[in-house]
Write an enzyme that holds these catalytic residues in place. Structure first.
Site, PDB file in Angstrom:
ATOM      1  N   SER A  65       0.862  -1.172   0.000  1.00 51.22           N
ATOM      2  CA  SER A  65       0.000   0.000   0.000  1.00 51.22           C
ATOM      3  C   SER A  65       0.901   1.224   0.000  1.00 51.22           C
ATOM      4  CB  SER A  65      -0.853   0.029   1.263  1.00 51.22           C
ATOM      5  OG  SER A  65      -1.602  -1.157   1.334  1.00 51.22           O
ATOM      6  N   CYS A  76      -7.271  -0.849   7.246  1.00 55.08           N
ATOM      7  CA  CYS A  76      -6.145  -1.400   6.476  1.00 55.08           C
ATOM      8  C   CYS A  76      -5.292  -2.293   7.358  1.00 55.08           C
ATOM      9  CB  CYS A  76      -5.300  -0.262   5.909  1.00 55.08           C
ATOM     10  SG  CYS A  76      -3.876  -0.882   4.993  1.00 55.08           S
ATOM     11  N   ASP A 111      -8.554  -2.130   2.839  1.00 54.01           N
ATOM     12  CA  ASP A 111      -7.337  -2.436   2.093  1.00 54.01           C
ATOM     13  C   ASP A 111      -6.621  -3.453   2.974  1.00 54.01           C
ATOM     14  OD1 ASP A 111      -5.193  -2.314   0.331  1.00 54.01           O
ATOM     15  OD2 ASP A 111      -4.291  -0.569   1.287  1.00 54.01           O
ATOM     16  N   TRP A 168      -4.888  -7.471   3.777  1.00 53.65           N
ATOM     17  CA  TRP A 168      -4.113  -8.545   3.178  1.00 53.65           C
ATOM     18  C   TRP A 168      -3.817  -9.637   4.169  1.00 53.65           C
ATOM     19  CZ3 TRP A 168      -2.081  -3.501   3.704  1.00 53.65           C
ATOM     20  CH2 TRP A 168      -1.115  -3.329   4.706  1.00 53.65           C
TER      21      TRP A 168
HETATM   22  P1  FAD Z   1       6.694 -14.242   1.468  1.00 61.85           P
HETATM   23  O1  FAD Z   1       7.895 -14.929   0.985  1.00 61.85           O
HETATM   24  O2  FAD Z   1       5.627 -13.967   0.503  1.00 61.85           O
HETATM   25  O3  FAD Z   1       6.143 -14.996   2.726  1.00 61.85           O
HETATM   26  C1  FAD Z   1       4.993 -14.500   3.386  1.00 61.85           C
HETATM   27  C2  FAD Z   1       4.640 -15.373   4.565  1.00 61.85           C
HETATM   28  O4  FAD Z   1       4.275 -16.639   4.073  1.00 61.85           O
HETATM   29  C3  FAD Z   1       5.775 -15.651   5.559  1.00 61.85           C
HETATM   30  O5  FAD Z   1       5.913 -14.682   6.544  1.00 61.85           O
HETATM   31  C4  FAD Z   1       5.298 -16.942   6.137  1.00 61.85           C
HETATM   32  O6  FAD Z   1       4.323 -16.681   7.109  1.00 61.85           O
HETATM   33  C5  FAD Z   1       4.668 -17.616   4.971  1.00 61.85           C
HETATM   34  N1  FAD Z   1       5.645 -18.516   4.325  1.00 61.85           N
HETATM   35  C6  FAD Z   1       6.561 -18.213   3.387  1.00 61.85           C
HETATM   36  N2  FAD Z   1       7.249 -19.287   3.042  1.00 61.85           N
HETATM   37  C7  FAD Z   1       6.765 -20.296   3.760  1.00 61.85           C
HETATM   38  C8  FAD Z   1       7.055 -21.682   3.843  1.00 61.85           C
HETATM   39  N3  FAD Z   1       7.995 -22.245   3.102  1.00 61.85           N
HETATM   40  N4  FAD Z   1       6.327 -22.427   4.702  1.00 61.85           N
HETATM   41  C9  FAD Z   1       5.355 -21.864   5.446  1.00 61.85           C
HETATM   42  N5  FAD Z   1       5.044 -20.574   5.418  1.00 61.85           N
HETATM   43  C10 FAD Z   1       5.738 -19.798   4.592  1.00 61.85           C
HETATM   44  N6  FAD Z   1       2.926  -5.580   3.598  1.00 61.85           N
HETATM   45  C11 FAD Z   1       3.552  -4.557   4.239  1.00 61.85           C
HETATM   46  O7  FAD Z   1       4.504  -4.790   5.007  1.00 61.85           O
HETATM   47  N7  FAD Z   1       3.174  -3.266   4.052  1.00 61.85           N
HETATM   48  C12 FAD Z   1       2.162  -2.918   3.223  1.00 61.85           C
HETATM   49  O8  FAD Z   1       1.864  -1.747   3.070  1.00 61.85           O
HETATM   50  C13 FAD Z   1       1.480  -3.969   2.536  1.00 61.85           C
HETATM   51  N8  FAD Z   1       0.463  -3.718   1.703  1.00 61.85           N
HETATM   52  C14 FAD Z   1      -0.173  -4.711   1.056  1.00 61.85           C
HETATM   53  C15 FAD Z   1      -1.222  -4.416   0.201  1.00 61.85           C
HETATM   54  C16 FAD Z   1      -1.862  -5.426  -0.488  1.00 61.85           C
HETATM   55  C17 FAD Z   1      -3.004  -5.103  -1.413  1.00 61.85           C
HETATM   56  C18 FAD Z   1      -1.450  -6.761  -0.313  1.00 61.85           C
HETATM   57  C19 FAD Z   1      -2.128  -7.874  -1.054  1.00 61.85           C
HETATM   58  C20 FAD Z   1      -0.420  -7.049   0.532  1.00 61.85           C
HETATM   59  C21 FAD Z   1       0.242  -6.054   1.226  1.00 61.85           C
HETATM   60  N9  FAD Z   1       1.300  -6.337   2.079  1.00 61.85           N
HETATM   61  C22 FAD Z   1       1.919  -5.311   2.741  1.00 61.85           C
HETATM   62  C23 FAD Z   1       1.833  -7.709   2.222  1.00 61.85           C
HETATM   63  C24 FAD Z   1       2.977  -7.892   1.200  1.00 61.85           C
HETATM   64  O9  FAD Z   1       2.435  -7.916  -0.111  1.00 61.85           O
HETATM   65  C25 FAD Z   1       3.726  -9.199   1.371  1.00 61.85           C
HETATM   66  O10 FAD Z   1       2.822 -10.253   1.418  1.00 61.85           O
HETATM   67  C26 FAD Z   1       4.596  -9.246   2.606  1.00 61.85           C
HETATM   68  O11 FAD Z   1       5.508  -8.166   2.600  1.00 61.85           O
HETATM   69  C27 FAD Z   1       5.404 -10.538   2.649  1.00 61.85           C
HETATM   70  O12 FAD Z   1       6.139 -10.669   1.482  1.00 61.85           O
HETATM   71  P2  FAD Z   1       7.491 -11.508   1.432  1.00 61.85           P
HETATM   72  O13 FAD Z   1       7.816 -11.761  -0.007  1.00 61.85           O
HETATM   73  O14 FAD Z   1       8.556 -10.864   2.249  1.00 61.85           O
HETATM   74  O15 FAD Z   1       7.100 -12.842   2.143  1.00 61.85           O
END
Ligand code: FAD
Length: 693
Positions: free
Chosen positions: A453, A646, A691, A693
């Site tokens: 966001s 949010c 908003d 997630w």
């Molecule tokens: P990922 O690699 O995608 O992992 C996410 C989570 O999945 C992990 O913490 C864990 O819980 C789980 N996971 C991953 N791998 C494994 C595994 N092997 N086994 C079990 N569990 C697992 N985030 C923010 O910080 N700020 C924002 O403003 C924000 N806005 C968003 C707005 C929208 C519309 C949406 C859809 C999401 C938003 N998010 C926001 C969330 C963001 O998109 C990400 O999902 C978040 O930052 C995690 O991404 P990542 O790639 O670091 O983690």
């Protein structure tokens, strides 16, 4: 040792079942393919052909099973592909996958009774159909369903239609799986015969994949009975050919080393920058917002100057991540391709209908680092496909057991939060070198951009997008190791590099920070912007109520930044009420100082009400504060305030919704249901916006 007959039967059954695992992972959404331009698609039939007549199309192509999907993010489409593959390989059905919007429905009364139609339908938002299923939904749930044959609904016009349904929903939303339920009811009412149960998968409970697996076996049995199908033995058939080209150097310009598109590879990337063509944006500033060392929250300023990209306050930005080097190395090692990681590979679809989901030619290293989701949770069905390629009998037996025994799989793999490579390492230290690379491309998802966001106001900084991201680094209950989020740890590494941190790789994750061919050097990251409906009222004098604990405050920083700027210009700004929550006021109260500056600009019109969950003897959350301030909230609603939520979808947003209903009912002396109804009404009229997630 040889396998005995029973083992073989089990193995073959498993293999046959899992061969159906046609494309991509199962937990994750699959966006439209940015590389699809050179390849046809499974549903290409309707797109390239002229007809919207499914009966004619199936006749022309000699199909007896169509699998329609209504998909928003791609998961339903993925399940449709898997069912098509399984139906064809296991039961000899002549299957085709079809985007539900590519066909008409008026002639489903002519659907022959020796064929079958599947409907794999996701429910979106507040019980709505996905964009591609709107017309279909309206047709079947509307007042007068009119078929070409002219029969009325009472004549049971669909009595020759055999159908199968599976719905994808989320029980944290009110209208759980509404789409599939309503379609199923409508079809039955029109005389169609459902085969098997109407399956429902629940993303909210995190059981989508298991629900799907549990539903499909009895469904196949029922379908075999209804259509007299014989289950047959099958061996794995690769969907793609992966040829190593020893002649070609990875340095050659034609080889994708991680670039998202051909124009990026050729060094002439130009706009329009979209979800299929990201902009390689400079990060102009990055810092951390928490004062504690063990948790990280990033603030980044990403420049879009000169890109022709634009945003509005409340929009989202997508970040295209790079996998951590340590995980890339682990994956290549587990599948025995570490030595040849820089070999050039050509990936082609063996069947004309198979689309190659990664750019090609590429290298194993680039495919794993930039194009494949190798760190995500592991699906049981995918693990079981690997049994046939296990390095020895012992690991094969273990994989077969994991594939067959749901509880055992949960204990050993899911609960440990393993990635696919970690899961296989937990079984044996020997490499799984016999696994065809095609199977990995088929079974793992394409690396997904993550959305954030936007936490700035476009009015204040139109060429610079702020993000606020908490770094995912969690030890989940039961897990033996710390799970590191893909994107946020990559962003942390970028921040460390930018700020000259002596050890730029967080937790030794070793990112290729300069990107393919050093194209991301100077701290760049590929991004695209997604417009949202999460918007401030156009009249700034209107009051607003915002509930945004943790990083849920991100868009509200943008909202407040905008209103503070308007106030500074002398415009009249309505009450701007923020409920913010975090653990402790001196640890993770992000933007605390900035909010003080905004307060100076806005005076009394800005009110910030905080909830610190770890300061008092009892845990206090934003919803408690909301309740305590019922009178103020109610008064602002009477003045037509917009209400925004949010952050965490599963718990907080739900609670807030409930509390608001109570507040309205209690403050206005109405029955509880009336309060709920009013919140629903606020949602549909756009004055309650989420908003989450
Ligand atoms: P990922 O690699 O995608 O992992 C996410 C989570 O999945 C992990 O913490 C864990 O819980 C789980 N996971 C991953 N791998 C494994 C595994 N092997 N086994 C079990 N569990 C697992 N985030 C923010 O910080 N700020 C924002 O403003 C924000 N806005 C968003 C707005 C929208 C519309 C949406 C859809 C999401 C938003 N998010 C926001 C969330 C963001 O998109 C990400 O999902 C978040 O930052 C995690 O991404 P990542 O790639 O670091 O983690």
């Amino acid at each position: 040792a040889q396998l005995d007959t029973l083992d073989l039967v089990v193995l073959v059954t498993l293999l046959v079942g899992s061969v159906a695992y046609f494309t991509k992972g199962s937990y994750w959404a699959v966006p439209k393919d940015p590389y699809a331009s050179s390849a046809s698609t499974l549903n290409g039939a309707a797109k390239s052909g002229k007809t919207r007549d499914i009966v004619e199309k199936m006749d022309e192509t000699s199909k007896n099973c169509v699998i329609f999907y209504g998909s928003q993010t791609g998961t339903a489409e993925d399940y449709a592909s898997r069912l098509a593959k399984e139906g064809s390989q296991r039961f000899g059905l002549k299957t085709m996958v079809a985007d539900i919007e590519d066909y008409d429905y008026e002639n489903l009364d002519k659907f022959p009774d020796d064929k079958v139609a599947f409907f794999v339908l996701a429910t979106y938002g507040e019980g709505e159909p996905t964009d591609n299923a709107v017309e279909f939904y309206q047709f079947f749930t509307g007042e007068d369903v009119a078929f070409e044959g002219g029969a009325s609904a009472d004549d049971k016009p669909l009595s020759s239609l055999k159908y199968v349904t599976f719905g994808l929903g989320n029980n944290t939303y009110e209208h759980y799986n509404a789409m599939v339920r309503q379609v199923d009811t409508a079809l039955t009412k029109l005389g169609a015969q459902r085969i098997g149960t109407a399956g429902e998968g629940d993303d909210g409970a995190g059981t989508m994949e298991e629900d799907f697996l549990a539903w499909k076996e009895p469904m196949w049995a029922a379908l075999s009975d209804a259509m007299n199908l014989q289950e047959r033995e099958a061996v794995y058939e690769a969907v793609f050919s992966v040829d190593e080209d020893d002649e070609k150097s990875p340095e050659e310009e034609s080889v994708y080393l991680g670039e998202p598109t051909a124009s990026h590879r050729e060094g002439r990337a130009k706009g329009p920058f979209t979800a299929h063509n990201p902009y390689i944006a400079p990060i102009v500033e990055s810092s951390e917002l928490f004062t504690v060392k063990d948790r990280n929250c990033l603030h980044m300023e990403i420049s879009i100057a000169g890109s022709n990209l634009s945003y509005q306050t409340g929009d989202h930005i997508a970040i295209w991540p790079t996998n951590a080097g340590t995980e890339v190395d682990r994956f290549l090692q587990v599948f025995g391709i570490e030595e040849k990681r820089h070999s050039v590979i050509n990936v082609k679809g063996i069947d004309v209908t198979a689309k190659v989901p990664i750019p090609t030619p590429t290298t194993y290293d680039a495919a794993v680092r930039y194009y494949m989701e190798v760190c995500a949770p592991v699906s049981r069905q995918f693990v079981s496909t690997l049994a046939a390629f296990a390095p020895d009998e012992e690991s094969k037996t273990e994989i077969v057991r994991l594939g067959n025994d749901k509880d055992y799989f949960h204990e050993k793999i899911t609960n440990q939060c393993f990635t696919i490579a970690q899961a296989l390492q937990s079984i044996t230290s020997k490499p799984f070198a016999a696994v065809p690379f095609s199977l990995l491309i088929e079974g793992l998802n394409k690396l997904q951009p993550r959305y954030y966001s936007i936490s700035s106001s476009s009015l204040v900084q139109k060429d610079k997008i702020s993000i606020t991201a908490v770094v995912e680094s969690v030890r989940l209950p039961g897990a033996s190791h710390i799970v590191k989020g893909v994107t946020t740890n990559y962003l942390l590494a970028l921040k460390q590099k930018q700020n000259g941190d002596p050890s730029p790789d967080p937790h030794g994750l070793t990112y290729s920070i300069n990107g393919p061919r050093n194209k991301y050097d100077g701290i760049h990251v590929p991004v695209h912007v997604r417009h949202s409906n999460f918007k401030l009222p156009s009249d700034p004098s209107k009051p607003i109520i915002m509930v945004g604990p943790g990083t849920g405050v991100a868009p509200f920083r943008g909202f407040i930044q905008e209103r503070a700027a308007l106030a500074a210009k002398g415009e009249k700004v309505g009450t701007t009420l923020l409920f913010f929550g975090c653990r402790k006021s001196n640890e993770d109260f992000i933007y605390k100082d900035e909010f003080k500056t905004f307060q100076d600009q806005m005076g009394d019109s800005l009110k910030i009400i905080t909830a610190f969950s770890r300061e008092g003897s009892e845990k206090v959350y934003v919803q408690h504060r909301l309740k305590e301030n019922a009178e103020l909230v109610s008064e602002l609603l009477k003045q037509k305030a917009n209400f925004y939520v949010c952050g965490d979808a599963a718990n907080m947003a739900r609670e807030v919704n409930l509390v608001l209903g109570h507040i309205i009912a209690q403050q206005r002396g109405l029955p509880a249901e009336k309060g709920e109804e009013m919140v629903k009404h606020m949602r549909s009229s756009g004055s309650y916006q989420e908003d989450v997630w």
